[in-house]
Design a protein around this motif. Structure first.
Motif, PDB file in Angstrom:
ATOM      1  N   THR A 248      10.438   9.481  29.162  1.00 31.32           N
ATOM      2  CA  THR A 248       9.929   9.460  30.645  1.00 31.32           C
ATOM      3  C   THR A 248       9.985   8.275  31.139  1.00 31.32           C
ATOM      4  OG1 THR A 248       7.721   8.842  29.927  1.00 31.32           O
ATOM      5  CG2 THR A 248       8.916  10.996  29.582  1.00 31.32           C
ATOM      6  N   THR A 250       8.044   6.479  34.835  1.00 27.90           N
ATOM      7  CA  THR A 250       7.393   6.817  35.752  1.00 27.90           C
ATOM      8  C   THR A 250       7.858   5.713  36.785  1.00 27.90           C
ATOM      9  OG1 THR A 250       6.033   8.046  34.370  1.00 27.90           O
ATOM     10  CG2 THR A 250       4.854   6.682  36.591  1.00 27.90           C
ATOM     11  N   HIS A 270      11.518  13.726  41.050  1.00 31.74           N
ATOM     12  CA  HIS A 270      10.535  14.794  40.697  1.00 31.74           C
ATOM     13  C   HIS A 270      10.164  15.850  40.592  1.00 31.74           C
ATOM     14  CE1 HIS A 270       5.990  14.664  40.943  1.00 31.74           C
ATOM     15  NE2 HIS A 270       6.243  13.743  40.065  1.00 31.74           N
ATOM     16  N   SER A 282       0.792   9.510  34.506  1.00 32.15           N
ATOM     17  CA  SER A 282       0.556   9.391  36.265  1.00 32.15           C
ATOM     18  C   SER A 282       1.806  10.835  37.292  1.00 32.15           C
ATOM     19  CB  SER A 282       0.894   8.007  37.037  1.00 32.15           C
ATOM     20  OG  SER A 282       0.522   8.677  38.448  1.00 32.15           O
ATOM     21  N   ASP A 286       5.546  10.840  37.334  1.00 31.66           N
ATOM     22  CA  ASP A 286       5.827  11.198  36.065  1.00 31.66           C
ATOM     23  C   ASP A 286       7.493  12.132  36.416  1.00 31.66           C
ATOM     24  OD1 ASP A 286       4.254   9.574  35.218  1.00 31.66           O
ATOM     25  OD2 ASP A 286       3.041  11.617  33.921  1.00 31.66           O
ATOM     26  N   GLN A 365      -1.011   5.333  40.607  1.00 28.68           N
ATOM     27  CA  GLN A 365      -0.295   5.200  39.530  1.00 28.68           C
ATOM     28  C   GLN A 365      -2.215   4.357  38.092  1.00 28.68           C
ATOM     29  OE1 GLN A 365       1.852   2.094  37.710  1.00 28.68           O
ATOM     30  NE2 GLN A 365       2.707   3.178  36.097  1.00 28.68           N
TER      31      GLN A 365
END
Length: 498
Positions: A248, A250, A270, A282, A286, A365
């Motif tokens: 991932t 973020t 996103h 978040s 994310d 965040q």
């Protein structure tokens, strides 16, 4: 010792060294290693060059594994030089080997070069929480036949728990009833899951230095941090344990480990790739991402995980000196050279608001992270590593009013960044520095790096990291950022420009 004649005093020096090693007598070990910048010590983790580097390593490692000497062999070079090879047996089991080149000096015998080997662990738990051969076989045959995946420990894998980098969380986690959608798509495309890879606690870090499980190794920059929070997945790919690292991003958690470890990596637009059954940090920022050792495989994974969209072949590159200058000189030089080689237009942007944008990003965040995890974390702060604990403690102090103000500023930043990027491709550093050495202070590096990585996060943009090297051979990431939905364009550009 065998192979006489052995030079006078060598046997005594060898055993003095061995006793000092087993008692972690660092001053004696320092004395018995030759002074100067040419002294060498190597093992599977990398090569240390110079007495100062070797001394720093010994002082920080907390002692060597306990062992006994099984055999020793000496090959005399001349009266003042000898090679000593020792076979060792570790207390934990298994045999190793130590090779030392000794030189006679005015102060006695000293080691001028050494190499140490020990049995490899069955599983490197700094990298893996669970591993199999494979852990999960493919569901079907497809474009990823033969590829293997290291799954970041935030994605659901059916029949397993999500550990999120924290042993207390893992202990209370449920067994997942289904695969995360991204995992399922990879399995349907013919890939297997090699295992579940470590992450920084709750993905709230860019370093990879998990306080509970250790720092995954960085084989492309030994003795330097791996980068996080997609740390284990990236190390697994870099080491060749898996071909795809599913993670991932973020605030940079794909781009930073890709840059530090010489990998290709993508943070997707996103919302473009499914986050179903993915543990959030978040939700405003994310995104799904992955790392590979080649641009071609990075693109093929995108064909599986990304929705089909019309291609936009426009590839006008632009670089912004004010952004590149945030990075260290060695990183900036590599990025500038890449931009020039590929005809990027240099453009001046007003970056006056960048510090405020970063602060808004970090505030929102943090607030969202506390909404997600605060109820569980509040009574368990002592069960977090110091760095992650500090971030959650700060997050707990953010009230709704500050969060709303941060959201407003994030919305303004998103619009402004998208206006600046337009239909072009922005070239900037993936991280502000090369991978720091393990044990170095990271606060300043983190702030500089997030000043760069937050741009794609704020605007929800796709970003691809392309590996390059400094003149000294350390990995650097060149980041390409484009408008929302242009993920496939960036993946193709990474293949074309490499």
């Amino acid at each position: 010792m065998t192979q006489a004649p052995v030079p006078d005093g060598l046997v005594e020096a060898f055993w003095e060294y061995e006793r000092a090693l087993m008692s972690d007598d660092v001053p004696t070990l320092d004395r018995l290693f030759a002074p100067g910048p040419a002294t060498l010590r190597g093992d599977a983790n990398g090569l240390l060059v110079g007495h100062d580097q070797i001394s720093a390593f010994r002082s920080s490692r907390g002692g060597a594994p306990q062992r006994r000497i099984v055999q020793t062999h000496v090959q005399t070079v001349d009266d003042d030089h000898a090679l000593v090879v020792a076979v060792t047996e570790l207390a934990r089991g298994g045999r190793g080997q130590q090779t030392q080149l000794w030189v006679r000096t005015g102060d006695g015998w000293r080691v001028s070069a050494a190499h140490v080997s020990v049995p490899a662990p069955a599983v490197d738990t700094r990298i893996w929480r669970l591993v199999g051969d494979p852990l999960v076989p493919p569901i079907d045959s497809g474009p990823l036949d033969g590829e293997s995946v290291a799954v970041k420990d935030l994605y659901a894998v059916r029949g397993q728990r999500i550990g999120a980098g924290n042993p207390a969380w893992l202990a209370g986690a449920r067994t997942e009833p289904v695969h995360a959608r991204a995992v399922e798509q990879l399995l349907e495309a013919g890939a297997s899951v090699r295992g579940i890879a470590r992450t920084d606690e709750f993905a709230y870090s860019l370093a990879g230095t998990n306080a509970h499980y250790g720092t995954p190794p960085n084989p492309q920059a030994p003795l330097r941090i791996s980068g996080g929070s997609t740390s284990g997945s990236s190390s697994a790919v870099s080491l060749g344990h898996a071909s795809i690292g599913l993670g991932t991003d973020t605030g940079g958690s794909i781009r930073v480990p890709a840059a530090y470890q010489g990998l290709f990596g993508i943070r997707t637009t996103h919302g473009a790739a499914s986050t179903y059954a993915l543990m959030p940090l978040s939700r405003s920022f994310d995104t799904v991402g992955w790392v590979t050792r080649s641009a071609e495989l990075l693109r093929r994974v995108g064909d599986v995980l990304l929705p089909p969209v019309a291609r936009n072949p426009a590839a006008e590159l632009v670089s912004v000196p004010g952004l590149t200058a945030i990075a260290s000189e060695e990183v900036a030089a590599v990025v500038d050279r890449y931009a020039a080689e590929h005809g990027a237009m240099r453009e001046s942007w007003d970056l006056t608001d960048l510090p405020a944008w970063l602060q808004a990003f970090q505030t929102l965040q943090a607030w969202e992270a506390w909404q997600e995890r605060g109820a569980w974390i509040a009574p368990r702060l002592d069960e977090l590593g110091a760095d992650v604990r500090g971030r959650f403690e700060a997050a707990a102090l953010i009230d709704d009013e500050r969060a709303v103000a941060a959201q407003d500023q994030v919305d303004e930043a998103r619009d402004r960044i998208r206006e600046l990027v337009r239909d072009r491709v922005l070239v900037l550093p993936s991280a502000a520095s090369v991978a720091p050495l393990v044990g170095e202070g990271l606060d300043a590096v983190r702030t500089a790096t997030m000043s760069l990585t937050c741009l794609a996060g704020l605007a929800g943009l796709p970003a691809v990291s392309i590996p390059r090297r400094t003149p000294a051979g350390l990995p650097v990431g060149v980041c390409l950022v484009a408008a929302p939905g242009r993920d496939r364009d960036l993946l193709q550009l990474a293949v074309d420009l490499g």
